[in-house]
Write a protein that holds these residues in place. Structure first.
Motif, PDB file in Angstrom:
ATOM      1  N   VAL A 166       0.837  -1.203   0.000  1.00 60.81           N
ATOM      2  CA  VAL A 166       0.000   0.000   0.000  1.00 60.81           C
ATOM      3  C   VAL A 166       0.870   1.252   0.000  1.00 60.81           C
ATOM      4  N   ALA A 167       1.944   1.217   0.780  1.00 59.22           N
ATOM      5  CA  ALA A 167       2.816   2.393   0.884  1.00 59.22           C
ATOM      6  C   ALA A 167       3.503   2.715  -0.437  1.00 59.22           C
ATOM      7  N   GLN A 168       3.670   1.712  -1.313  1.00 64.75           N
ATOM      8  CA  GLN A 168       4.364   1.931  -2.581  1.00 64.75           C
ATOM      9  C   GLN A 168       3.433   1.904  -3.795  1.00 64.75           C
ATOM     10  N   ALA A 185      -7.116  -1.429  -5.900  1.00 60.62           N
ATOM     11  CA  ALA A 185      -6.955  -2.889  -5.935  1.00 60.62           C
ATOM     12  C   ALA A 185      -5.957  -3.354  -4.885  1.00 60.62           C
ATOM     13  N   THR A 186      -4.858  -2.599  -4.703  1.00 65.50           N
ATOM     14  CA  THR A 186      -3.854  -2.959  -3.705  1.00 65.50           C
ATOM     15  C   THR A 186      -4.435  -2.904  -2.307  1.00 65.50           C
ATOM     16  N   LEU A 187      -5.196  -1.843  -2.021  1.00 59.98           N
ATOM     17  CA  LEU A 187      -5.805  -1.703  -0.697  1.00 59.98           C
ATOM     18  C   LEU A 187      -6.822  -2.811  -0.445  1.00 59.98           C
ATOM     19  N   ARG A 188      -7.601  -3.154  -1.452  1.00 63.92           N
ATOM     20  CA  ARG A 188      -8.599  -4.225  -1.271  1.00 63.92           C
ATOM     21  C   ARG A 188      -7.923  -5.561  -0.971  1.00 63.92           C
ATOM     22  N   TYR A 226      -6.050   1.542   9.820  1.00 65.66           N
ATOM     23  CA  TYR A 226      -4.638   1.886   9.631  1.00 65.66           C
ATOM     24  C   TYR A 226      -4.252   1.814   8.151  1.00 65.66           C
ATOM     25  N   LEU A 227      -4.667   0.747   7.472  1.00 63.33           N
ATOM     26  CA  LEU A 227      -4.339   0.597   6.050  1.00 63.33           C
ATOM     27  C   LEU A 227      -4.984   1.718   5.224  1.00 63.33           C
ATOM     28  N   TRP A 228      -6.192   2.125   5.597  1.00 65.34           N
ATOM     29  CA  TRP A 228      -6.860   3.206   4.868  1.00 65.34           C
ATOM     30  C   TRP A 228      -6.125   4.533   5.053  1.00 65.34           C
ATOM     31  N   ARG A 229      -5.712   4.837   6.280  1.00 60.47           N
ATOM     32  CA  ARG A 229      -4.958   6.080   6.512  1.00 60.47           C
ATOM     33  C   ARG A 229      -3.665   6.077   5.707  1.00 60.47           C
ATOM     34  N   LEU A 230      -3.039   4.925   5.620  1.00 64.23           N
ATOM     35  CA  LEU A 230      -1.808   4.805   4.841  1.00 64.23           C
ATOM     36  C   LEU A 230      -2.089   5.069   3.360  1.00 64.23           C
ATOM     37  N   ALA A 231      -3.171   4.496   2.830  1.00 65.57           N
ATOM     38  CA  ALA A 231      -3.520   4.686   1.418  1.00 65.57           C
ATOM     39  C   ALA A 231      -3.915   6.129   1.137  1.00 65.57           C
ATOM     40  N   ALA A 232      -4.717   6.736   2.013  1.00 66.16           N
ATOM     41  CA  ALA A 232      -5.150   8.116   1.809  1.00 66.16           C
ATOM     42  C   ALA A 232      -3.963   9.070   1.849  1.00 66.16           C
ATOM     43  N   GLY A 233      -3.023   8.806   2.757  1.00 66.85           N
ATOM     44  CA  GLY A 233      -1.817   9.623   2.797  1.00 66.85           C
ATOM     45  C   GLY A 233      -0.970   9.451   1.546  1.00 66.85           C
ATOM     46  N   ARG A 234      -0.926   8.220   1.030  1.00 66.01           N
ATOM     47  CA  ARG A 234      -0.190   7.942  -0.209  1.00 66.01           C
ATOM     48  C   ARG A 234      -0.786   8.728  -1.378  1.00 66.01           C
ATOM     49  N   ILE A 235      -2.121   8.780  -1.448  1.00 66.34           N
ATOM     50  CA  ILE A 235      -2.780   9.535  -2.517  1.00 66.34           C
ATOM     51  C   ILE A 235      -2.398  11.005  -2.440  1.00 66.34           C
ATOM     52  N   GLN A 236      -2.449  11.583  -1.234  1.00 63.28           N
ATOM     53  CA  GLN A 236      -2.071  12.984  -1.064  1.00 63.28           C
ATOM     54  C   GLN A 236      -0.632  13.221  -1.500  1.00 63.28           C
ATOM     55  N   GLU A 237       0.247  12.319  -1.099  1.00 62.01           N
ATOM     56  CA  GLU A 237       1.672  12.466  -1.433  1.00 62.01           C
ATOM     57  C   GLU A 237       1.899  12.395  -2.941  1.00 62.01           C
TER      58      GLU A 237
END
Length: 433
Positions: A23-25, A33-36, A141-152
């Motif tokens: 998810v982080a990458q 799809a990665t998050l799911r 936790y995984l969702w916060r990681l994905a949402a932060g990745r989108i912002q980045e």
């Protein structure tokens, strides 16, 4: 390896750690799809939808059941988002994909992004080492990681992504505007049929029913049009205009003649095609209100650089260029850098010419001397604006990546910006490409 290390190693949740890394990458195009995949070992779902306004071009990122993700609408997601608190799981029934479904939703406080899982159920078994955390806590936790990745990713996106995103946004706006215009045309046509003295009640009902059914099909077809179709063949655009107007003019007792554009004419950008249809539609409605108009002639042509529109009537020549309707049409023409001229001949009707350029006006290069950039900093900015990353800038300028970073930091200070995206936007506004 020590005894304590050997004891600890088998208990580590390796599968969860691998999902976190994925998810982080994850790239934006595959993050749903990665998050799911990462969430499924903890909570299963029929579909996963991310709704984020960080990505203006593609605010929905989806994975799962095509019957759901292909039908979910922004209106549904907007409504659900108002029900969900920041960073707090929400469960209940919500309308997603055209029907009420069981939903688990989470909202990311920093951006307002929304995660929706449809038909969620806890997985029968969970990866070893994850039992103590609880599935909802891990999913959050995984969702916060994905949402932060989108912002980045969006904040550091290359110009090509930003241009594509903005083009997609413009196309969505255009499709929405077309829906509004088509609704207006349908209502005008229905009113014309109902008011017509040439039709009895039965004929009027039959005509209105037929028109409404066709209009609904047309509206749904238009709404389903994909947003990546940014251009339209000139003959197709004209054909759509003709089909839109024929039912309306049928009840006006005015003979409307349509002169086709050349088949090899240049394709029209979406905003030009929409403006052209809207302007002609408005002109015909204004002309139809004038007395003693028996014929209207509509012609489109293309000279390679402009769409040339001519509308002519045979009325008394009483169309007023100062009328509020004409003023609004002038504004629509000017919005796409076009021009409209009206020649009113008393006793002979009106002749209206509209010129709509097919290309946006060139942005004149601005004086960047006020930024106080050194020559090397200017070179770095030019490469940034053309889409290069630090590594390729370093290779092009034969300097190290650390030196590139040094120049970029100086650019940020001198341009008074805080991100590469802002610096690139300023460079584009100054004529860099």
């Amino acid at each position: 390896m020590t005894a304590s290390a050997a004891t600890l190693a088998p208990t580590l949740p390796w599968q969860l750690l691998e999902h976190i890394s994925d998810v982080a990458q994850a790239p934006l195009v595959g993050i749903a799809a990665t998050l799911r995949t990462a969430i499924t070992p903890f909570i299963r779902s029929s579909a996963l939808v991310i709704f984020t306004e960080d990505c203006t071009g593609r605010p929905q990122k989806k994975a799962g059941d095509e019957g759901i993700i292909g039908r979910v609408t922004i209106a549904e997601l907007e409504h659900l988002r108002t029900e969900v608190g920041n960073d707090q799981p929400w469960t209940g029934q919500a309308r997603i994909g055209g029907m009420e479904r069981d939903v688990l939703a989470l909202k990311y406080a920093q951006s307002g992004a929304l995660l929706v899982l449809t038909d969620p159920v806890p997985a029968p078994t969970r990866p070893e080492g994850s039992e103590d955390s609880g599935p909802l806590r891990i999913v959050s936790y995984l969702w916060r990681l994905a949402a932060g990745r989108i912002q980045e990713k969006v904040s550091d996106a290359p110009p090509s992504y930003l241009l594509e995103s903005r083009a997609a946004s413009a196309e969505r706006i255009r499709v929405t505007a077309e829906l509004v215009d088509q609704h207006s045309t349908t209502l005008e046509t229905v009113l014309a049929a109902l008011r017509s003295s040439a039709l009895d009640d039965h004929a009027a009902r039959a005509a209105v029913t037929d028109m409404t059914a066709k209009a609904l099909v047309g509206l749904r077809t238009l709404n389903d049009r994909t947003s990546d179709l940014a251009e339209e063949p000139v003959t197709t655009a004209f054909g759509r205009l003709r089909e839109d107007l024929r039912p309306l003019m049928r009840f006006s007792n005015i003979d409307t003649q349509f002169i086709e554009p050349p088949a090899n004419g240049r394709a029209l950008p979406g905003e030009v095609a929409h403006a052209a249809r809207a302007v002609v539609r408005g002109l015909l409605l204004a002309i139809a209100e004038q007395p003693d108009v028996g014929r209207i002639r509509v012609q489109w042509d293309c000279d390679g650089e402009n769409l040339l529109i001519n509308v002519r009537d045979d009325g008394r020549g009483e169309l007023s260029p100062e009328a509020p309707t004409i003023d609004r049409l002038q504004q629509r023409v000017q919005a796409v850098d076009g021009r409209m001229s009206i020649d009113v001949m008393q006793g002979w009707g009106a002749d209206i010419s509209v010129v709509l350029p097919l290309d946006p006006p060139a942005t004149p290069a601005k004086d960047v001397a006020a930024w106080g950039l050194a020559q090397r900093e200017l070179e770095v900015l030019e490469l940034l604006a053309s889409g290069h990353r630090n590594r390729s800038i370093a290779a092009a300028m034969n300097i190290s990546e650390n030196t590139v970073k040094f120049h970029v930091r100086n650019l940020f200070k001198k341009l008074d910006v805080r991100s590469r995206t802002e610096a690139i936007a300023m460079a584009h506004s100054a004529g860099f490409r």
